[in-house]
Design an enzyme around this catalytic site. Structure first.
Site, PDB file in Angstrom:
ATOM      1  CG  LEU A 161      30.267 -82.558  57.424  1.00 12.59           C
ATOM      2  CD1 LEU A 161      29.539 -81.334  57.316  1.00 12.59           C
ATOM      3  CD2 LEU A 161      31.818 -82.389  56.968  1.00 12.59           C
ATOM      4  CG  ASP A 162      24.861 -84.993  58.898  1.00 13.35           C
ATOM      5  OD1 ASP A 162      24.799 -85.758  57.873  1.00 13.35           O
ATOM      6  OD2 ASP A 162      23.324 -84.020  58.569  1.00 13.35           O
ATOM      7  CG  LEU A 163      25.541 -91.523  59.260  1.00 15.48           C
ATOM      8  CD1 LEU A 163      27.420 -92.017  59.392  1.00 15.48           C
ATOM      9  CD2 LEU A 163      24.996 -92.319  59.508  1.00 15.48           C
ATOM     10  CG  ASN A 164      23.067 -90.043  55.964  1.00 14.20           C
ATOM     11  OD1 ASN A 164      24.145 -90.661  55.713  1.00 14.20           O
ATOM     12  ND2 ASN A 164      22.212 -90.620  56.729  1.00 14.20           N
ATOM     13  CB  SER A 165      26.982 -83.803  55.382  1.00 19.64           C
ATOM     14  OG  SER A 165      25.188 -84.003  56.088  1.00 19.64           O
TER      15      SER A 165
END
Length: 269
Positions: free
Chosen positions: A107-111
C-alpha cells in the site's frame, strides 16, 4: 484458537514435517486427552486439547498476531521505522508489540486504507501469492466519469509502463461508498470507482487509470479477501477478532483447493 489439523499442529510445534507427523500419528504414538488417535484429518484446538507425543506433552505453538489498520496517506506502509528521508511508517501507529510484524501486500505512500500486519508467514504468503487470486477491493477517486470505453479497458486489462498487461479486473462506478467506511478527510468530489483485483503490482491501479487518461486522485483499500476496514478510523488499528482470523483461514483453504490459476506477480497496490 481455531481448530487445526493434528499434523499441522504437531508440525508447528516442531515435531517434524507434516508428512513425518502423519507417520507418527499412524503409528499410534499420539494421544488427545488420553485417547490414542491414528486417523488422519482430525482437528484439534492446541490451547484446549491435551496432546502427547510418545508420552510427552506437546508444546503449544506461540500464538500468532493479526492486526488490521487504517493506513493514512503520506505514511509508509512498512514497519522498519523511519526511512532515510525521515518519513514516518506504520510502525509509529502500532502499539508496542513483541516479535516482528510485517504488512500483507503493498500500500504505497499516497494510498490509504486497510493494511493487515501479522507474524503468520504462511497465511501472509497465501493471501499475497497471485496463484490463489484473493480479491482486494479498492475505492478509487477520479476527476470525472471515465466513460464506458475506459471502464471496459480497465476491466479487460491495460498495458503498464513496463509492458506488463494486467489481468481482468472488476470495475464499476459507485454512487456512494460503503456506510461502514469511515473515510478520512481529503478529496471526495469526482467519480468513485470500485476496483477489485486478484493480482497486483506496485502502483498498479494508479498506472491503470493513468493509461486510460484518468489519473487517480485518491485510492482507498477497503478489503483483503473477507477482511474489511469496517470499524476503523484513519490511523487506528485493532487486533483481528477470532471470527476475522477464521474467515481469512477459511478463504485460504478454499483458494488452495480450487486454485488452478498460473503464477502471476505478487499481489498488492
Amino acid at each position: 484458537m481455531a481448530e487445526e489439523r493434528l499434523q499441522k499442529v504437531m508440525a508447528a510445534a516442531g515435531i517434524g514435517s507434516r508428512r513425518t507427523c502423519e507417520k507418527i500419528i499412524a503409528a499410534g504414538r499420539v494421544k488427545i486427552d488420553g485417547r490414542t488417535v491414528t486417523e488422519m484429518g482430525i482437528k484439534v484446538d492446541p490451547e484446549r486439547a491435551q496432546i502427547t507425543v510418545n508420552g510427552r506433552p506437546l508444546k503449544a505453538p506461540t500464538p500468532k498476531t493479526y492486526i488490521k489498520m487504517y493506513k493514512p496517506r503520506h505514511i509508509l506502509g512498512d514497519v522498519g521505522g523511519n526511512d532515510e528521508f525521515g518519513r514516518a511508517t506504520v510502525l509509529s501507529l502500532l502499539p508496542r508489540q513483541s516479535g516482528r510484524l510485517f504488512p500483507v501486500g503493498r500500500l504505497d505512500l499516497n494510498s490509504e486504507g486497510l493494511l493487515l500486519l501479522t507474524d503468520d508467514g504462511e497465511l501472509a504468503n497465501h493471501l499475497t501469492h497471485p496463484r490463489y487470486e484473493h480479491p482486494k477491493t479498492y475505492y478509487v477517486l477520479l476527476e470525472k466519469h471515465p466513460g464506458q470505453a475506459a471502464l471496459n479497458q480497465l476491466t479487460s486489462g491495460v498495458t503498464l509502463p513496463d509492458g506488463y498487461k494486467t489481468a481482468r479486473a472488476r470495475v464499476s462506478v459507485v454512487e456512494r461508498l460503503p456506510d461502514q467506511l469511515q473515510l478520512a478527510p481529503g478529496p471526495k468530489a469526482g467519480c468513485w470507482l470500485e476496483i477489485v483485483l486478484k493480482e497486483g503490482k506496485k502502483r498498479q491501479i494508479r498506472h491503470m487509470t493513468a493509461a486510460v487518461g484518468f489519473p487517480t486522485l485518491r485510492l482507498v483499500r477497503w478489503s483483503i479477501g473477507p477482511l474489511t476496514l469496517a470499524g476503523l478510523k484513519e490511523g487506528e488499528s485493532a487486533p483481528l477478532t477470532r471470527r476475522e482470523v477464521g474467515g481469512l483461514r477459511q478463504s485460504v483453504q478454499e483458494k488452495r483447493r480450487t486454485s488452478k490459476a498460473p503464477d502471476r506477480r505478487k499481489s498488492g497496490e
